[in-house]
Design a protein around this motif. Structure first.
Motif, PDB file in Angstrom:
ATOM      1  N   ILE A  49       0.867  -1.177   0.000  1.00  7.15           N
ATOM      2  CA  ILE A  49       0.000   0.000   0.000  1.00  7.15           C
ATOM      3  C   ILE A  49       0.903   1.225   0.000  1.00  7.15           C
ATOM      4  CG2 ILE A  49      -1.783   1.285   1.243  1.00  7.15           C
ATOM      5  CD1 ILE A  49      -2.421  -1.476   2.661  1.00  7.15           C
ATOM      6  N   LEU A  50       0.738   2.083  -0.996  1.00 10.02           N
ATOM      7  CA  LEU A  50       1.424   3.376  -1.027  1.00 10.02           C
ATOM      8  C   LEU A  50       0.414   4.403  -0.532  1.00 10.02           C
ATOM      9  CD1 LEU A  50       3.296   3.208  -4.449  1.00 10.02           C
ATOM     10  CD2 LEU A  50       4.184   2.701  -2.168  1.00 10.02           C
ATOM     11  N   LEU A  51       0.694   4.993   0.610  1.00  8.54           N
ATOM     12  CA  LEU A  51      -0.289   5.808   1.317  1.00  8.54           C
ATOM     13  C   LEU A  51       0.182   7.248   1.486  1.00  8.54           C
ATOM     14  CD1 LEU A  51      -2.923   5.935   3.060  1.00  8.54           C
ATOM     15  CD2 LEU A  51      -1.516   5.187   5.002  1.00  8.54           C
ATOM     16  N   ASP A  52      -0.525   8.152   0.824  1.00  6.28           N
ATOM     17  CA  ASP A  52      -0.263   9.581   1.029  1.00  6.28           C
ATOM     18  C   ASP A  52      -0.667   9.915   2.464  1.00  6.28           C
ATOM     19  OD1 ASP A  52       0.198  12.304   0.685  1.00  6.28           O
ATOM     20  OD2 ASP A  52      -1.611  12.642  -0.492  1.00  6.28           O
ATOM     21  N   ILE A  53       0.113  10.756   3.108  1.00  9.61           N
ATOM     22  CA  ILE A  53      -0.187  11.109   4.496  1.00  9.61           C
ATOM     23  C   ILE A  53      -1.180  12.260   4.582  1.00  9.61           C
ATOM     24  CG2 ILE A  53       0.820  11.933   6.670  1.00  9.61           C
ATOM     25  CD1 ILE A  53       1.444   8.958   5.906  1.00  9.61           C
ATOM     26  N   GLN A  54      -1.109  13.198   3.660  1.00 11.66           N
ATOM     27  CA  GLN A  54      -2.030  14.341   3.676  1.00 11.66           C
ATOM     28  C   GLN A  54      -3.209  14.062   2.757  1.00 11.66           C
ATOM     29  OE1 GLN A  54       0.985  17.530   2.874  1.00 11.66           O
ATOM     30  NE2 GLN A  54      -0.069  18.471   4.605  1.00 11.66           N
ATOM     31  N   LEU A  55      -4.243  13.472   3.319  1.00 10.76           N
ATOM     32  CA  LEU A  55      -5.463  13.174   2.580  1.00 10.76           C
ATOM     33  C   LEU A  55      -6.607  14.013   3.152  1.00 10.76           C
ATOM     34  CD1 LEU A  55      -5.202   9.278   2.564  1.00 10.76           C
ATOM     35  CD2 LEU A  55      -4.900  10.775   0.587  1.00 10.76           C
ATOM     36  N   PRO A  56      -7.576  14.364   2.325  1.00 12.55           N
ATOM     37  CA  PRO A  56      -8.743  15.081   2.857  1.00 12.55           C
ATOM     38  C   PRO A  56      -9.589  14.137   3.713  1.00 12.55           C
ATOM     39  CG  PRO A  56      -9.073  14.524   0.544  1.00 12.55           C
ATOM     40  CD  PRO A  56      -7.664  14.126   0.886  1.00 12.55           C
ATOM     41  N   GLY A  57     -10.264  14.691   4.680  1.00 16.03           N
ATOM     42  CA  GLY A  57     -11.101  13.852   5.549  1.00 16.03           C
ATOM     43  C   GLY A  57     -10.220  13.045   6.489  1.00 16.03           C
ATOM     44  N   MET A  58     -10.177  11.747   6.282  1.00 17.78           N
ATOM     45  CA  MET A  58      -9.349  10.864   7.100  1.00 17.78           C
ATOM     46  C   MET A  58      -7.920  10.901   6.549  1.00 17.78           C
ATOM     47  SD  MET A  58      -9.658   6.735   7.690  1.00 17.78           S
ATOM     48  CE  MET A  58     -11.110   6.790   8.703  1.00 17.78           C
ATOM     49  N   ASP A  59      -6.979  11.417   7.331  1.00 16.52           N
ATOM     50  CA  ASP A  59      -5.608  11.522   6.825  1.00 16.52           C
ATOM     51  C   ASP A  59      -4.903  10.166   6.841  1.00 16.52           C
ATOM     52  OD1 ASP A  59      -4.572  11.028   9.390  1.00 16.52           O
ATOM     53  OD2 ASP A  59      -3.956  13.087   9.723  1.00 16.52           O
ATOM     54  N   GLY A  60      -3.738  10.139   6.226  1.00 21.64           N
ATOM     55  CA  GLY A  60      -3.003   8.887   6.076  1.00 21.64           C
ATOM     56  C   GLY A  60      -2.605   8.238   7.387  1.00 21.64           C
ATOM     57  N   MET A  61      -2.279   9.039   8.390  1.00 22.22           N
ATOM     58  CA  MET A  61      -1.910   8.465   9.686  1.00 22.22           C
ATOM     59  C   MET A  61      -3.100   7.752  10.323  1.00 22.22           C
ATOM     60  SD  MET A  61       1.309   8.880  10.034  1.00 22.22           S
ATOM     61  CE  MET A  61       1.763   8.725  11.747  1.00 22.22           C
ATOM     62  N   GLU A  62      -4.292   8.293  10.141  1.00 19.59           N
ATOM     63  CA  GLU A  62      -5.491   7.645  10.677  1.00 19.59           C
ATOM     64  C   GLU A  62      -5.793   6.360   9.896  1.00 19.59           C
ATOM     65  OE1 GLU A  62     -10.099   8.759  11.845  1.00 19.59           O
ATOM     66  OE2 GLU A  62      -8.743  10.365  11.192  1.00 19.59           O
ATOM     67  N   VAL A  63      -5.603   6.399   8.585  1.00 21.62           N
ATOM     68  CA  VAL A  63      -5.778   5.192   7.766  1.00 21.62           C
ATOM     69  C   VAL A  63      -4.786   4.126   8.227  1.00 21.62           C
ATOM     70  CG1 VAL A  63      -5.609   4.217   5.436  1.00 21.62           C
ATOM     71  CG2 VAL A  63      -6.634   6.480   5.774  1.00 21.62           C
ATOM     72  N   LEU A  64      -3.540   4.511   8.410  1.00 15.10           N
ATOM     73  CA  LEU A  64      -2.510   3.577   8.866  1.00 15.10           C
ATOM     74  C   LEU A  64      -2.875   2.977  10.220  1.00 15.10           C
ATOM     75  CD1 LEU A  64       0.307   2.313   8.491  1.00 15.10           C
ATOM     76  CD2 LEU A  64       1.248   4.350   9.610  1.00 15.10           C
ATOM     77  N   LYS A  65      -3.354   3.802  11.135  1.00 14.41           N
ATOM     78  CA  LYS A  65      -3.766   3.320  12.459  1.00 14.41           C
ATOM     79  C   LYS A  65      -4.870   2.273  12.327  1.00 14.41           C
ATOM     80  CE  LYS A  65      -5.289   4.993  16.930  1.00 14.41           C
ATOM     81  NZ  LYS A  65      -6.625   5.252  17.366  1.00 14.41           N
ATOM     82  N   ASN A  66      -5.852   2.536  11.461  1.00 19.24           N
ATOM     83  CA  ASN A  66      -6.940   1.572  11.230  1.00 19.24           C
ATOM     84  C   ASN A  66      -6.414   0.264  10.666  1.00 19.24           C
ATOM     85  OD1 ASN A  66      -9.990   2.542  11.469  1.00 19.24           O
ATOM     86  ND2 ASN A  66      -8.708   4.319  11.040  1.00 19.24           N
ATOM     87  N   ILE A  67      -5.475   0.346   9.754  1.00 17.39           N
ATOM     88  CA  ILE A  67      -4.885  -0.860   9.152  1.00 17.39           C
ATOM     89  C   ILE A  67      -4.161  -1.665  10.218  1.00 17.39           C
ATOM     90  CG2 ILE A  67      -3.091  -1.690   7.565  1.00 17.39           C
ATOM     91  CD1 ILE A  67      -3.883   0.698   5.717  1.00 17.39           C
TER      92      ILE A  67
END
Length: 123
Positions: A49-67
């Protein structure tokens, strides 16, 4: 075939990343936001997964935490793909669960080699 999920909200960055990956024989799934990425991860498995950190709404760090908190997803290798290039940022992303870090703007000449070096690194 290597399957990669790219989570990137900038259309130009997405186009470049997808082009480079596809040109090197990789299967690319694209999404422009974190919530959609998490939905895709419920239905599909990816090698990276290539994950941008600055995303609108749920940012990349929050996505990473969920994963990383999800037992069925936490084995997936995530690479931070970000313009955050401050001293200490790479360590912050690694500590949060990423297997690596790629800064933007991308270095086209080394991008594929860097991506390949992260395959299965955190499994």
């Amino acid at each position: 075939m290597t399957s990669i999920l790219v989570v990137e909200d900038n259309p130009m960055n997405m186009e470049l990343v997808a082009y480079l990956l596809k040109s090197n024989g990789m299967e690319v799934t694209q999404t422009f936001d974190g919530l959609e990425a998490l939905e895709m991860l419920k239905k599909n498995s990816f090698d990276l997964i290539l994950l941008d950190i600055q995303l609108p709404g749920m940012d990349g760090m929050e996505v990473l935490k969920n994963i990383k908190e999800n037992p069925t997803l936490r084995h997936m290798s995530v690479v931070a793909l970000t313009a955050h290039a401050m001293q200490g940022d790479e360590a912050k992303f690694i500590d949060a669960g990423c297997v690596g870090y790629i800064s933007k703007p991308l270095d086209v000449s080394t991008f594929i080699g860097t991506v390949q070096s992260f395959m299965n690194k955190g499994a």
